[in-house]
Design an enzyme around this catalytic site. Sequence first.
Site, PDB file in Angstrom:
ATOM      1  CG  ASP A 176       8.465  10.930  -3.387  1.00 17.88           C
ATOM      2  OD1 ASP A 176       7.635  10.714  -4.182  1.00 17.88           O
ATOM      3  OD2 ASP A 176       8.681  11.952  -2.964  1.00 17.88           O
ATOM      4  CE  LYS A 216      -6.741  10.613  -7.174  1.00 17.05           C
ATOM      5  NZ  LYS A 216      -5.982   9.639  -6.622  1.00 17.05           N
ATOM      6  CE1 TYR A 246      -6.949  14.108  -5.675  1.00 21.64           C
ATOM      7  CE2 TYR A 246      -9.348  14.294  -6.436  1.00 21.64           C
ATOM      8  CZ  TYR A 246      -8.489  13.416  -5.635  1.00 21.64           C
ATOM      9  OH  TYR A 246      -8.824  12.458  -5.086  1.00 21.64           O
ATOM     10  CB  THR A 249      -8.115  11.787   5.137  1.00 18.08           C
ATOM     11  OG1 THR A 249      -8.214  12.379   3.834  1.00 18.08           O
ATOM     12  CG2 THR A 249      -8.901  10.471   4.742  1.00 18.08           C
ATOM     13  NE  ARG A 286       5.463  -1.115 -17.381  1.00 25.07           N
ATOM     14  CZ  ARG A 286       4.934  -1.907 -18.355  1.00 25.07           C
ATOM     15  NH1 ARG A 286       3.656  -2.015 -18.500  1.00 25.07           N
ATOM     16  NH2 ARG A 286       5.798  -2.993 -18.723  1.00 25.07           N
ATOM     17  CB  ILE A 292      -1.022  -0.025   1.194  1.00 29.32           C
ATOM     18  CG1 ILE A 292      -1.756  -1.001   1.183  1.00 29.32           C
ATOM     19  CG2 ILE A 292      -1.866   1.308   1.303  1.00 29.32           C
ATOM     20  CD1 ILE A 292      -2.446  -1.634   2.478  1.00 29.32           C
ATOM     21  CG  ASN A 319      -3.993   5.154  -0.435  1.00 29.01           C
ATOM     22  OD1 ASN A 319      -5.056   5.519  -0.501  1.00 29.01           O
ATOM     23  ND2 ASN A 319      -3.137   5.654   0.532  1.00 29.01           N
TER      24      ASN A 319
END
Length: 239
Positions: free
Chosen positions: A54, A143, A139, A174, A108, A10, A77
């Site tokens: 990162d 997406k 953003y 969040t 990849r 994750i 995520n």
Amino acid sequence: MNIENKAVLITGANRGIGRALVDEALRRGAKRVYAGTRGAPQYADRRVTPLTLDVTSASQIQRAAEEVDTLDVLVNNAGVAIYDDLSNPEVIDRHLAVNLIGSLKMTRAFLPLLKRSKGAIVNNLSLAALATLPMIPAYSISKAAALSMTQSLRAFLAGEGVTVHAVFLGPIDTDMNRGLDIPKASPESAAMGIFDGLARGEEDIFPDPVSRPLAEGWNTGMVKSLERQFAAFVPDQSR
Ligand SMILES: NC(=O)c1ccc[n+]([C@@H]2O[C@H](COP(=O)([O-])OP(=O)(O)OC[C@H]3O[C@@H](n4cnc5c(N)ncnc54)[C@H](OP(=O)(O)O)[C@@H]3O)[C@@H](O)[C@H]2O)c1
């Protein structure tokens, strides 16, 4: 795919939805959880292996890939969301670097392991992939592009036994949308919704109360139908 006894990686695992996914994967009996983070958070559970990651760093991705020997599920995520008005191209670049290219580079790098396990790639997208949120247009662009990437990878990898899932998250409580005064689902419930969708084999997962009512319309709609028609142009490499 049920993640009991599976190895899961994750990204953005130190807070928000990523942190909740780590906890939920452990609760569901994952054998190993690779927690990709930019810092060095502590995890009490010995099944967690922290990875310095990162997703914009090619060298960190490569090093992380060398540390993982088997992988069943990659959850892309990690994400950024910055308020903008499309006046600064650097803001668009930043969103694309993390939300699109970061996920692609991770995919990849870990694809050989996922092909071997016949695993799954889970891309945490947003309802903003389907219709722009005008206060965060850069953003939304990133997406929407990540949705297109998800559809292509799904078509390319179908013959390899690797499934590729889009997660259309609605508002979750969040840091990302801290300033927005609207009803939000908890990250814990979103994490459950994501793994429930994966367990049910849903290629597009609508994991929370705002997104869930849209699932049927999406799955029976024109865009999904076109995606299936276009995917049929990809030669089946399993034959
Ligand atoms: N919250 C929502 O309402 C919502 C809605 C739709 C979709 N989503 C999506 O869900 C995902 C998680 O969001 P969240 O709400 O949990 O956000 P969050 O609380 O802001 O956490 C973002 C996570 O991404 C990490 N990250 C950012 N840039 C990174 C990079 N270059 N490399 C690696 N990690 C990086 C952050 O790490 P640091 O701590 O090091 O910054 C943090 O762990 C994102 O993809 C987001 O777009 C969220």
